[in-house]
Design an enzyme around this catalytic site. Structure first.
Site, mmCIF file in Angstrom:
data_model
loop_
_atom_site.group_PDB
_atom_site.id
_atom_site.type_symbol
_atom_site.label_atom_id
_atom_site.label_comp_id
_atom_site.label_asym_id
_atom_site.label_seq_id
_atom_site.Cartn_x
_atom_site.Cartn_y
_atom_site.Cartn_z
ATOM 1 N N LYS A 54 0.845 -1.207 0.000
ATOM 2 C CA LYS A 54 0.000 0.000 0.000
ATOM 3 C C LYS A 54 0.876 1.251 0.000
ATOM 4 O O LYS A 54 0.601 2.217 -0.719
ATOM 5 C CB LYS A 54 -0.925 -0.010 1.231
ATOM 6 C CG LYS A 54 -2.059 -1.019 1.097
ATOM 7 C CD LYS A 54 -2.796 -1.282 2.401
ATOM 8 C CE LYS A 54 -3.811 -2.414 2.181
ATOM 9 N NZ LYS A 54 -4.448 -2.891 3.412
ATOM 10 N N GLN A 98 -5.074 -1.807 9.586
ATOM 11 C CA GLN A 98 -4.862 -3.115 8.948
ATOM 12 C C GLN A 98 -5.424 -4.231 9.832
ATOM 13 O O GLN A 98 -5.128 -4.297 11.025
ATOM 14 C CB GLN A 98 -3.359 -3.320 8.692
ATOM 15 C CG GLN A 98 -3.024 -4.573 7.905
ATOM 16 C CD GLN A 98 -3.536 -4.536 6.459
ATOM 17 O OE1 GLN A 98 -3.654 -3.474 5.852
ATOM 18 N NE2 GLN A 98 -3.851 -5.695 5.916
ATOM 19 N N ASP A 121 -11.478 2.442 3.791
ATOM 20 C CA ASP A 121 -11.699 0.992 3.694
ATOM 21 C C ASP A 121 -13.179 0.676 3.449
ATOM 22 O O ASP A 121 -13.525 -0.426 3.016
ATOM 23 C CB ASP A 121 -11.301 0.323 5.020
ATOM 24 C CG ASP A 121 -10.088 -0.574 4.896
ATOM 25 O OD1 ASP A 121 -9.819 -1.047 3.776
ATOM 26 O OD2 ASP A 121 -9.428 -0.817 5.920
HETATM 27 N N1 GUN Z 1 -6.663 -7.107 5.815
HETATM 28 C C1 GUN Z 1 -6.806 -7.822 4.675
HETATM 29 N N2 GUN Z 1 -7.447 -7.076 3.739
HETATM 30 C C2 GUN Z 1 -7.696 -5.876 4.306
HETATM 31 C C3 GUN Z 1 -8.314 -4.680 3.845
HETATM 32 O O1 GUN Z 1 -8.796 -4.568 2.704
HETATM 33 N N3 GUN Z 1 -8.361 -3.656 4.731
HETATM 34 C C4 GUN Z 1 -7.869 -3.767 5.991
HETATM 35 N N4 GUN Z 1 -7.979 -2.700 6.781
HETATM 36 N N5 GUN Z 1 -7.300 -4.847 6.451
HETATM 37 C C5 GUN Z 1 -7.210 -5.899 5.614
#
Ligand code: GUN
Length: 281
Positions: A54, A98, A121
């Site tokens: 990211k 996350q 998100d």
């Molecule tokens: N963990 C795995 N995929 C995601 C996601 O799309 N967003 C977040 N915040 N955590 C994750």
């Protein structure tokens, strides 16, 4: 038939180029640099990789990013205090915590602490509610990325039968709502659906997000169907999806690979949501 492979990586790179131009425009017209804060608690190796990816995508697009890497013993109060601070930071337009979080920290408490205007998100109940009623708001990145992949593949969803395997809040339920909003007929299956194949064999568009390695096999796929595999599972020394790729590819019309299918699109949509958050600020 051998299915066309849907190249999510190439589509995501194309999308990033478009978003980089948007970010440049925002900077020129409004002197605004979109900002994303990522909160990572603990040292789960998969989460670390996702967060690094990211961060790299932000650099490519021209988004300011800061990653708060906190030790696994950090208390929930400390995480909530950080989210509160980020909610009020004018340089930050999007906040992502996350998941999964360590067991002593509530996902729900952290998600609900994020200001809905910064919920890139799309996990906050306000975002989920807006999606349910078809109102403006942040759409979760993986479902949104799937829709963009289908659009760019030229799939007309109107009247198609879409079957979703999996009912999570992050993928299954929101992707069902998005496909419904495009006038598909939607069936949601899950781990307790008897005779799963009976349903999946009727799918013009089959989305699999059940979290079990290679569970959907070619005999469960309708000839010519578009198969979207959301799973990422470690099987021995390789990464595989929730779909058994070789047998499904022999039947489907188009299929996403793992890796290189849905995953890169998820990050692309996070970039898109962050730019959207900056525009709405
Ligand atoms: N963990 C795995 N995929 C995601 C996601 O799309 N967003 C977040 N915040 N955590 C994750």
């Amino acid at each position: 038939m051998t299915a066309q492979i849907i190249d999510g990586k190439a589509t995501a790179r194309l999308l990033e180029k478009e978003l980089a131009l948007e970010a440049q425009e925002l900077q020129k017209e409004r002197a605004l640099v979109p900002g994303l804060a990522v909160v990572l608690v603990g040292d789960d190796p998969a989460s670390r990789t996702y967060v690094n990816n990211k961060e790299r995508a932000c650099k490519r697009v021209g988004i300011y990013s800061e990653v708060h890497r906190l030790p696994g013993e950090t208390s929930q109060e400390e995480v909530l205090a950080l989210i509160h601070r980020l909610n009020h930071d004018p340089a930050i337009h999007g906040i992502l915590v996350q998941l999964p979080l360590p067991k002593h920290i509530s996902d729900k408490a952290c998600i609900q602490a994020i200001k809905p205007e910064k919920d890139v998100d799309g996990f906050h109940p306000i975002s989920a509610g807006n999606l349910l009623i078809g109102d403006k708001g942040f759409v979760p990145c993986t479902p949104h990325g799937i829709l963009v992949l289908l659009d760019r593949l030229g799939v007309d969803l109107k009247g198609k039968h879409a079957v979703i395997v999996g009912r999570s809040n992050i993928v299954g339920k929101p992707v069902a709502l998005l496909l419904l909003s495009r006038h598909a007929t939607v069936t949601i299956c899950h781990s307790r659906t008897p005779d799963l194949g009976l349903h999946t064999r009727q799918a013009d568009v089959l989305v699999v997000a059940i979290g079990r390695a290679e569970m959907v096999t070619g005999d469960m796929v309708k000839p010519g169907a578009v198969v979207i595999d959301v799973g990422v599972n470690q099987l021995g020394d390789k990464l595989v999806g929730d779909v058994h790729f070789a047998s499904a590819q022999a039947v489907a019309g188009a299929i996403t690979p793992v890796p290189g299918g849905v995953g890169p699109m998820t990050i692309g949509m996070l970039m898109k949501n962050t730019i959207q958050a900056a525009r709405w600020a």
